[in-house]
Design a protein around this motif. Structure first.
Motif, PDB file in Angstrom:
ATOM      1  N   TYR A 100       0.905  -1.206  -0.076  1.00 44.47           N
ATOM      2  CA  TYR A 100       0.003  -0.005  -0.085  1.00 44.47           C
ATOM      3  C   TYR A 100       0.915   1.188  -0.079  1.00 44.47           C
ATOM      4  O   TYR A 100       1.955   1.336   0.729  1.00 44.47           O
ATOM      5  CB  TYR A 100      -0.908   0.074   1.200  1.00 44.47           C
ATOM      6  N   SER A 143       1.861   5.458  -1.921  1.00 45.49           N
ATOM      7  CA  SER A 143       1.551   6.632  -3.004  1.00 45.49           C
ATOM      8  C   SER A 143       2.366   5.801  -4.589  1.00 45.49           C
ATOM      9  O   SER A 143       3.468   5.433  -4.047  1.00 45.49           O
ATOM     10  CB  SER A 143       2.197   7.853  -2.775  1.00 45.49           C
ATOM     11  N   LYS A 179      -9.605   1.225 -10.313  1.00 47.59           N
ATOM     12  CA  LYS A 179      -9.673   2.648 -10.038  1.00 47.59           C
ATOM     13  C   LYS A 179     -10.959   2.888  -9.218  1.00 47.59           C
ATOM     14  O   LYS A 179     -11.970   2.670  -9.618  1.00 47.59           O
ATOM     15  CB  LYS A 179      -9.895   3.742 -11.393  1.00 47.59           C
ATOM     16  N   SER A 185     -11.794   9.563  -7.765  1.00 47.59           N
ATOM     17  CA  SER A 185     -10.876  10.704  -8.187  1.00 47.59           C
ATOM     18  C   SER A 185     -11.526  11.740  -7.341  1.00 47.59           C
ATOM     19  O   SER A 185     -12.854  12.031  -7.007  1.00 47.59           O
ATOM     20  CB  SER A 185     -11.038  10.750  -9.353  1.00 47.59           C
ATOM     21  N   ASP A 199      -6.320  13.981  -6.757  1.00 47.42           N
ATOM     22  CA  ASP A 199      -6.090  12.836  -5.892  1.00 47.42           C
ATOM     23  C   ASP A 199      -6.966  11.778  -6.676  1.00 47.42           C
ATOM     24  O   ASP A 199      -7.891  11.763  -6.353  1.00 47.42           O
ATOM     25  CB  ASP A 199      -6.285  12.970  -4.456  1.00 47.42           C
ATOM     26  N   GLU A 200      -6.136  10.540  -6.999  1.00 50.53           N
ATOM     27  CA  GLU A 200      -6.772   9.384  -7.623  1.00 50.53           C
ATOM     28  C   GLU A 200      -6.541   8.220  -6.912  1.00 50.53           C
ATOM     29  O   GLU A 200      -5.241   8.076  -6.361  1.00 50.53           O
ATOM     30  CB  GLU A 200      -6.695   9.061  -9.117  1.00 50.53           C
ATOM     31  N   LYS A 201      -7.331   7.302  -6.217  1.00 58.48           N
ATOM     32  CA  LYS A 201      -7.147   6.126  -5.768  1.00 58.48           C
ATOM     33  C   LYS A 201      -7.338   4.809  -6.645  1.00 58.48           C
ATOM     34  O   LYS A 201      -8.437   4.998  -7.434  1.00 58.48           O
ATOM     35  CB  LYS A 201      -7.770   6.132  -4.569  1.00 58.48           C
TER      36      LYS A 201
END
Length: 271
Positions: free
Chosen positions: A217, A219, A262, A265, A269-271
């Protein structure tokens, strides 16, 4: 050392060889060094005196003291009352806790010190921080003394998409590979394959070489993500009933595998 040719007996390489030899022969020596001693130096010192530094750095430095575990009265002495802002990785709470832990230790305990590690501020290299600062001063504050950084080609983009490296494991010494943005690797109904595995490269400071582990996990900007595609699905149990990825030796990675999901958003910042 800069006054002597690199090939002389005073070069760093030769000095380190002599130091290593004294260390192996259990002869006394005193070495005054920068933080570079943290990695790449296999020494077995009896006493280490270090200026206070972040816990992750202290653990590395302490590894040069009693490295072989054969010195019963070895000592690690930490001095100083503050850490430079450029290298500090601790917030205020973590800094207070770190000081308490150090003051209460009677024996060096890497596990207790490791519990103090805080990542609220990510510092990769103080030199990089300084370069970014100089560029900012030139662009926004018209500090002409920093113009040379810009002239040398250091340009900072405001946003970009993190990438991953695709490698097709065909058994060759240098297998085919390509780097692609991770947003092109989003899973859909047709692109999830049985023979893909995802890793991240990280630098093992203790062993002083790069290693790989399953992706963890965090960035993506701070990771070196590698996606390995095997020639078969053998061992890929979690991808049951998925087709195998077919690599085209003539055209390369014609289709890209789906690896990431995905979630959402929010602004940049996108996760």
């Amino acid at each position: 050392l800069s006054e002597y040719p690199k090939t002389s007996e005073f070069s760093r390489t030769n000095i380190y060889k002599k130091l290593k030899q004294r260390d192996q022969d259990q002869q006394p020596y005193i070495i005054i060094t920068t933080s570079a001693i943290e990695v790449g130096c296999d020494l077995n010192a009896e006493v280490l005196i270090s200026e206070i530094c972040p816990p992750e750095n202290l653990i590395q430095r302490a590894g040069r003291c009693n490295r072989k575990g054969n010195i019963p009265d070895a000592k690690v002495i930490v001095i100083g009352t503050q850490i430079s802002n450029l290298t500090n990785t601790l917030d205020e709470y973590a800094w207070d806790n770190y000081q308490k832990v150090l003051k209460n230790l009677t024996d060096f305990d890497a596990h207790k010190i490791a519990e103090c590690i805080s990542r609220s501020q990510h510092i990769d290299d103080y030199r990089v921080v300084e370069l970014f600062s100089m560029l900012h001063n030139y662009v926004y504050e018209q500090d002409l003394t920093c113009q040379n950084v810009y002239d040398q080609g250091l340009l900072i983009t405001r946003s970009w998409t993190p990438s991953a490296t695709l490698i097709y494991e065909n058994g060759e010494k240098e297998p085919p590979k390509i780097t692609v943005p991770i947003d092109r690797l989003i899973i859909n109904k047709e692109n999830e394959y049985a023979n893909t595995d995802v890793f991240e490269r990280y630098y093992d400071q203790e062993k002083t070489y790069w290693r790989e582990r399953s992706l963890t996990y965090g960035s993506a900007y701070r990771k070196d993500i590698i996606i390995k595609i095997s020639r078969s699905h053998e061992g890929a149990e979690r991808y049951e009933n998925k087709p195998e990825y077919e690599y085209n030796p003539e055209f390369g990675f014609v289709e890209l595998p789906g690896v990431f999901i995905k979630l959402k958003s929010k602004g940049f910042d996108e996760k």
